[in-house]
Design a protein around this motif. Structure first.
Motif, PDB file in Angstrom:
ATOM      1  N   SER A  83      49.226  35.967   5.308  1.00 54.32           N
ATOM      2  CA  SER A  83      48.611  34.751   4.762  1.00 54.32           C
ATOM      3  C   SER A  83      49.463  33.532   5.098  1.00 54.32           C
ATOM      4  O   SER A  83      48.949  32.496   5.526  1.00 54.32           O
ATOM      5  N   LYS A  84      50.766  33.646   4.929  1.00 52.07           N
ATOM      6  CA  LYS A  84      51.672  32.525   5.240  1.00 52.07           C
ATOM      7  C   LYS A  84      51.597  32.171   6.717  1.00 52.07           C
ATOM      8  O   LYS A  84      51.584  30.999   7.098  1.00 52.07           O
ATOM      9  N   ILE A  85      51.547  33.193   7.588  1.00 48.15           N
ATOM     10  CA  ILE A  85      51.465  32.927   9.031  1.00 48.15           C
ATOM     11  C   ILE A  85      50.162  32.212   9.355  1.00 48.15           C
ATOM     12  O   ILE A  85      50.136  31.229  10.108  1.00 48.15           O
ATOM     13  N   LEU A  86      49.069  32.663   8.761  1.00 47.67           N
ATOM     14  CA  LEU A  86      47.774  32.051   9.068  1.00 47.67           C
ATOM     15  C   LEU A  86      47.693  30.618   8.576  1.00 47.67           C
ATOM     16  O   LEU A  86      47.104  29.751   9.238  1.00 47.67           O
ATOM     17  N   ILE A  87      48.280  30.370   7.450  1.00 49.58           N
ATOM     18  CA  ILE A  87      48.256  29.003   6.907  1.00 49.58           C
ATOM     19  C   ILE A  87      49.011  28.055   7.831  1.00 49.58           C
ATOM     20  O   ILE A  87      48.635  26.894   7.993  1.00 49.58           O
ATOM     21  N   GLU A  88      50.036  28.557   8.467  1.00 50.33           N
ATOM     22  CA  GLU A  88      50.871  27.700   9.321  1.00 50.33           C
ATOM     23  C   GLU A  88      50.201  27.338  10.638  1.00 50.33           C
ATOM     24  O   GLU A  88      50.587  26.355  11.264  1.00 50.33           O
ATOM     25  N   VAL A  89      49.239  28.143  11.099  1.00 49.22           N
ATOM     26  CA  VAL A  89      48.645  27.858  12.414  1.00 49.22           C
ATOM     27  C   VAL A  89      47.330  27.095  12.235  1.00 49.22           C
ATOM     28  O   VAL A  89      46.676  27.225  11.194  1.00 49.22           O
ATOM     29  N   PRO A  90      46.960  26.297  13.238  1.00 52.99           N
ATOM     30  CA  PRO A  90      45.684  25.583  13.145  1.00 52.99           C
ATOM     31  C   PRO A  90      44.522  26.570  13.047  1.00 52.99           C
ATOM     32  O   PRO A  90      44.591  27.690  13.566  1.00 52.99           O
ATOM     33  N   GLU A  91      43.456  26.144  12.429  1.00 52.99           N
ATOM     34  CA  GLU A  91      42.341  27.048  12.168  1.00 52.99           C
ATOM     35  C   GLU A  91      41.750  27.638  13.443  1.00 52.99           C
ATOM     36  O   GLU A  91      41.370  28.812  13.481  1.00 52.99           O
ATOM     37  N   GLU A  92      41.686  26.806  14.499  1.00 53.91           N
ATOM     38  CA  GLU A  92      41.071  27.291  15.742  1.00 53.91           C
ATOM     39  C   GLU A  92      41.919  28.356  16.429  1.00 53.91           C
ATOM     40  O   GLU A  92      41.452  29.021  17.341  1.00 53.91           O
ATOM     41  N   GLN A  93      43.149  28.527  15.990  1.00 54.98           N
ATOM     42  CA  GLN A  93      44.008  29.543  16.603  1.00 54.98           C
ATOM     43  C   GLN A  93      44.213  30.760  15.700  1.00 54.98           C
ATOM     44  O   GLN A  93      44.961  31.677  16.052  1.00 54.98           O
ATOM     45  N   ARG A  94      43.537  30.762  14.584  1.00 57.96           N
ATOM     46  CA  ARG A  94      43.782  31.862  13.642  1.00 57.96           C
ATOM     47  C   ARG A  94      43.221  33.188  14.135  1.00 57.96           C
ATOM     48  O   ARG A  94      43.792  34.245  13.875  1.00 57.96           O
ATOM     49  N   GLU A  95      42.123  33.121  14.838  1.00 57.77           N
ATOM     50  CA  GLU A  95      41.546  34.378  15.332  1.00 57.77           C
ATOM     51  C   GLU A  95      42.498  35.048  16.320  1.00 57.77           C
ATOM     52  O   GLU A  95      42.734  36.259  16.254  1.00 57.77           O
ATOM     53  N   ASP A  96      43.037  34.250  17.220  1.00 62.42           N
ATOM     54  CA  ASP A  96      44.018  34.793  18.173  1.00 62.42           C
ATOM     55  C   ASP A  96      45.249  35.314  17.443  1.00 62.42           C
ATOM     56  O   ASP A  96      45.820  36.344  17.816  1.00 62.42           O
ATOM     57  N   THR A  97      45.650  34.603  16.420  1.00 58.31           N
ATOM     58  CA  THR A  97      46.818  35.034  15.642  1.00 58.31           C
ATOM     59  C   THR A  97      46.564  36.386  15.006  1.00 58.31           C
ATOM     60  O   THR A  97      47.408  37.293  15.080  1.00 58.31           O
ATOM     61  N   VAL A  98      45.402  36.532  14.410  1.00 58.93           N
ATOM     62  CA  VAL A  98      45.071  37.798  13.753  1.00 58.93           C
ATOM     63  C   VAL A  98      45.025  38.926  14.772  1.00 58.93           C
ATOM     64  O   VAL A  98      45.533  40.024  14.533  1.00 58.93           O
ATOM     65  N   ASN A  99      44.417  38.645  15.924  1.00 64.38           N
ATOM     66  CA  ASN A  99      44.328  39.688  16.953  1.00 64.38           C
ATOM     67  C   ASN A  99      45.700  40.107  17.453  1.00 64.38           C
ATOM     68  O   ASN A  99      45.955  41.291  17.703  1.00 64.38           O
ATOM     69  N   SER A 100      46.587  39.140  17.615  1.00 62.75           N
ATOM     70  CA  SER A 100      47.926  39.501  18.088  1.00 62.75           C
ATOM     71  C   SER A 100      48.701  40.253  16.999  1.00 62.75           C
ATOM     72  O   SER A 100      49.449  41.191  17.299  1.00 62.75           O
ATOM     73  N   LEU A 101      48.502  39.878  15.755  1.00 63.12           N
ATOM     74  CA  LEU A 101      49.149  40.617  14.660  1.00 63.12           C
ATOM     75  C   LEU A 101      48.618  42.048  14.602  1.00 63.12           C
ATOM     76  O   LEU A 101      49.375  42.994  14.396  1.00 63.12           O
ATOM     77  N   ALA A 102      47.309  42.187  14.804  1.00 66.38           N
ATOM     78  CA  ALA A 102      46.707  43.528  14.783  1.00 66.38           C
ATOM     79  C   ALA A 102      47.266  44.374  15.922  1.00 66.38           C
ATOM     80  O   ALA A 102      47.558  45.564  15.757  1.00 66.38           O
ATOM     81  N   TYR A 103      47.436  43.745  17.079  1.00 64.42           N
ATOM     82  CA  TYR A 103      47.988  44.457  18.226  1.00 64.42           C
ATOM     83  C   TYR A 103      49.424  44.897  17.947  1.00 64.42           C
ATOM     84  O   TYR A 103      49.807  46.040  18.222  1.00 64.42           O
ATOM     85  N   GLU A 104      50.218  43.986  17.413  1.00 67.87           N
ATOM     86  CA  GLU A 104      51.611  44.324  17.093  1.00 67.87           C
ATOM     87  C   GLU A 104      51.689  45.414  16.043  1.00 67.87           C
ATOM     88  O   GLU A 104      52.528  46.322  16.138  1.00 67.87           O
ATOM     89  N   ALA A 105      50.827  45.330  15.046  1.00 68.20           N
ATOM     90  CA  ALA A 105      50.847  46.335  13.985  1.00 68.20           C
ATOM     91  C   ALA A 105      50.492  47.707  14.550  1.00 68.20           C
ATOM     92  O   ALA A 105      51.139  48.712  14.230  1.00 68.20           O
ATOM     93  N   GLU A 106      49.478  47.722  15.425  1.00 71.05           N
ATOM     94  CA  GLU A 106      49.060  48.972  16.047  1.00 71.05           C
ATOM     95  C   GLU A 106      50.224  49.567  16.849  1.00 71.05           C
ATOM     96  O   GLU A 106      50.516  50.759  16.763  1.00 71.05           O
ATOM     97  N   ALA A 107      50.898  48.716  17.615  1.00 66.94           N
ATOM     98  CA  ALA A 107      52.014  49.178  18.445  1.00 66.94           C
ATOM     99  C   ALA A 107      53.148  49.707  17.571  1.00 66.94           C
ATOM    100  O   ALA A 107      53.778  50.716  17.880  1.00 66.94           O
ATOM    101  N   ARG A 108      53.388  49.038  16.468  1.00 67.07           N
ATOM    102  CA  ARG A 108      54.485  49.451  15.594  1.00 67.07           C
ATOM    103  C   ARG A 108      54.160  50.771  14.903  1.00 67.07           C
ATOM    104  O   ARG A 108      55.027  51.612  14.705  1.00 67.07           O
ATOM    105  N   LEU A 109      52.914  50.950  14.539  1.00 68.97           N
ATOM    106  CA  LEU A 109      52.532  52.211  13.879  1.00 68.97           C
ATOM    107  C   LEU A 109      52.577  53.377  14.872  1.00 68.97           C
ATOM    108  O   LEU A 109      52.928  54.492  14.505  1.00 68.97           O
ATOM    109  N   ARG A 110      52.245  53.098  16.129  1.00 68.71           N
ATOM    110  CA  ARG A 110      52.311  54.159  17.147  1.00 68.71           C
ATOM    111  C   ARG A 110      53.742  54.491  17.516  1.00 68.71           C
ATOM    112  O   ARG A 110      54.074  55.628  17.809  1.00 68.71           O
ATOM    113  N   ASP A 111      54.577  53.450  17.542  1.00 67.31           N
ATOM    114  CA  ASP A 111      55.976  53.632  17.924  1.00 67.31           C
ATOM    115  C   ASP A 111      56.823  52.903  16.907  1.00 67.31           C
ATOM    116  O   ASP A 111      57.160  51.732  17.093  1.00 67.31           O
TER     117      ASP A 111
END
Lengths: 170, 149
Positions: free
Chosen positions: A53-81
């Protein structure tokens, strides 16, 4: 499509997991739809809802979707490895890049030789095959030994673990 | 080090016990390291993650978490995924160049092979003509001429 009817009680995936009411201003709702519960579950497990939530609040609204996708990617990578997360993927890509640059330098020197001495076609020259990641066994003249080729092949195999094609923002 | 609290416990304002899981990886002489990791992951998540790992892998995990946290702080939108994307683009570019260079090599090789073949043919003709001069000339030149039209 379902979900287009206005429902005042529809919670996003985040609020469902967090077992709270999803208000109209929920910062997660546009990006964590209720039909994708695993996406938020993974992000929450690695980063925590509060930090996301803090990360999303800090980024402009038009970039939040990309932010979420990159966080999801990182989370997936971290859970796998859990040890290396995305860093493992970065290290693999860097090695792949170094190998390719090496192959390219050799190929260019080979081409320069052909250009300089067009009649010089020795019987020891290795035939060039078009697939740079698979079957290119050596530079002309046999400068790259089979070890380098095997490393290149292994990198190609290992890289499939991370499925980079899933990055949506190309 | 009488009150040797690790950077994590100092930041969290708690007592640093002997069994503190974070202290080997977040020493007190580098407080910023834990601050970065805490901002992105939170102390609880980091602790859980390290607890799940064997001891000999925890240092690497802590380092990678710190690196990713730093990337995310520098680029809140893409984090280290931006780096992955950039590397992939570079790799695609180098691969294209490599394929192009290999194609050029293949063309040069085939041109060279054609040149060799053309040079070989006149010698064969001369050889046959010399043979026909030395041997009976009646049937052999006919066969030769029919073969090389």
């Amino acid at each position: 499509m379902r979900g287009q009817e206005p429902r005042s009680t529809s919670s996003c995936a985040a609020c469902r997991l967090l077992k709270r009411r999803c208000n109209p201003n929920c910062i997660f709702a546009p990006y964590f739809r209720s039909d994708e519960p695993k996406k938020f579950a993974k992000v929450h497990k690695v980063f925590g809802a509060s930090n996301v939530s803090k990360i999303l609040i800090e980024v402009p609204e038009e970039q939040r979707e990309d932010t979420v996708n990159s966080l999801a990617y990182e989370a997936e990578a971290r859970l796998r490895d859990p040890v290396y997360g995305c860093i493992g993927a970065i290290a693999l890509l860097q090695r792949k890049m170094i190998q390719l640059q090496h192959d390219l330098a050799l190929a260019r020197s080979c081409l320069a030789r052909y250009t300089a001495t067009p009649s010089c076609i020795g019987s020891t020259d290795v035939p060039v095959i078009a697939d740079p990641l698979g079957d290119f066994p050596a530079g002309c003249g046999g400068s790259i030994d089979s070890f380098s080729w095997n490393l290149s092949y292994e990198l190609n195999q290992e890289a499939h673990m991370y499925d980079f094609s899933q990055i949506p923002y190309v | 080090m009488s009150s040797g609290r690790c950077a994590a416990c100092r930041y969290l304002r708690r007592k640093c016990t002997q069994g503190c899981i974070l202290s080997p990886y977040f020493p007190s002489n580098n407080p910023q390291r834990f601050v970065s990791v805490h901002r992105i992951y939170g102390a609880s998540n980091v602790t859980k993650l390290l607890q799940l790992l064997p001891t000999h892998l925890r240092a690497e995990a802590a380092d990678s978490l710190y690196f990713e946290a730093q990337c995310r702080l520098e680029d809140p939108v893409y984090g280290c995924v931006g780096l992955i994307f950039m590397l992939q683009q570079h790799i695609n570019a180098v691969e294209s160049q490599l394929v192009k260079t290999q194609a050029e090599i293949a063309v040069m090789k085939s041109q060279g092979q054609n040149r060799e073949t053309q040079q070989a043919e006149p010698d064969f003709n001369n050889l046959l003509l010399r043979q026909s001069d030395n041997e009976a000339p009646l049937s052999f030149p006919n066969q030769v001429s029919s073969g090389f039209i």
